[in-house]
Write a protein that holds these residues in place. Sequence first.
Motif, PDB file in Angstrom:
ATOM      1  N   PHE A  27      35.333   8.465 -51.351  1.00 41.00           N
ATOM      2  CA  PHE A  27      35.538   7.266 -52.141  1.00 41.00           C
ATOM      3  C   PHE A  27      34.399   6.308 -51.898  1.00 41.00           C
ATOM      4  N   THR A  29      33.117   2.255 -52.889  1.00 42.39           N
ATOM      5  CA  THR A  29      33.584   0.978 -53.415  1.00 42.39           C
ATOM      6  C   THR A  29      32.792  -0.141 -52.770  1.00 42.39           C
ATOM      7  N   ARG A  37      36.148   4.551 -58.372  1.00 42.12           N
ATOM      8  CA  ARG A  37      36.764   5.529 -59.254  1.00 42.12           C
ATOM      9  C   ARG A  37      38.061   5.007 -59.873  1.00 42.12           C
ATOM     10  N   ASP A  42      42.886   3.507 -55.539  1.00 33.71           N
ATOM     11  CA  ASP A  42      42.077   3.806 -54.356  1.00 33.71           C
ATOM     12  C   ASP A  42      42.439   2.872 -53.211  1.00 33.71           C
ATOM     13  N   ASP A  45      45.711   4.106 -51.801  1.00 34.40           N
ATOM     14  CA  ASP A  45      45.479   5.353 -51.074  1.00 34.40           C
ATOM     15  C   ASP A  45      44.811   5.072 -49.734  1.00 34.40           C
ATOM     16  N   TYR A  46      43.827   4.202 -49.746  1.00 34.67           N
ATOM     17  CA  TYR A  46      43.117   3.838 -48.513  1.00 34.67           C
ATOM     18  C   TYR A  46      44.077   3.168 -47.527  1.00 34.67           C
TER      19      TYR A  46
END
Length: 181
Positions: A27, A29, A37, A42, A45-46
């Motif tokens: 990932f 960012t 994405r 994200d 999820d992180y």
Amino acid sequence: MSPQAHERIHREAVMLSAEWGPKLSLFWTDRDFSIGRFPPLDRIDYLDHAIVLMERERTRPARPPLTEIRQYLCADPFASWSSRARSFAAASVLDPMHRKAYLRTLLYPARFCYSWTTGLMGSNDDAVAFVNKKPVPRLDADLITRALQCRKSGGNPDGLFSARAALLVQIDACASLLAAA
């Protein structure tokens, strides 16, 4: 990250583990997780599932509220998936090089409904279990479950291709969640 660096990391991951290396997700960012994405997903999820292999600095982004997740999901993700689903529904044959994309298209409604309803990011298993436990009106959870079984077994989805017209109903079922919000 350059494409070459991305590829090198994937090669090294496969060398470390033939089972887990191909599943590695990288990932990217900014510090606020405002680009990347799938920005809100994200972040979730992180926050909930990250296994950090390497980091220069720990960052704790704000958890996106359900309204942000829904705003995101009803835009490009829904439009892209529904376009792909319509293409598969209209196709007369499943090109072998599109088998993986077809399975993803069959599985997406479960992931969409799961994130839309719960505000969480989960695995295909989590999402399929969710739509089986909490049915979404008109959503064909059985088709999604069969797609997951096919994916897990590494099977060929050609046997599921005869159900491609059901994708149009899947689009409508997901769109009903959008309309109800």
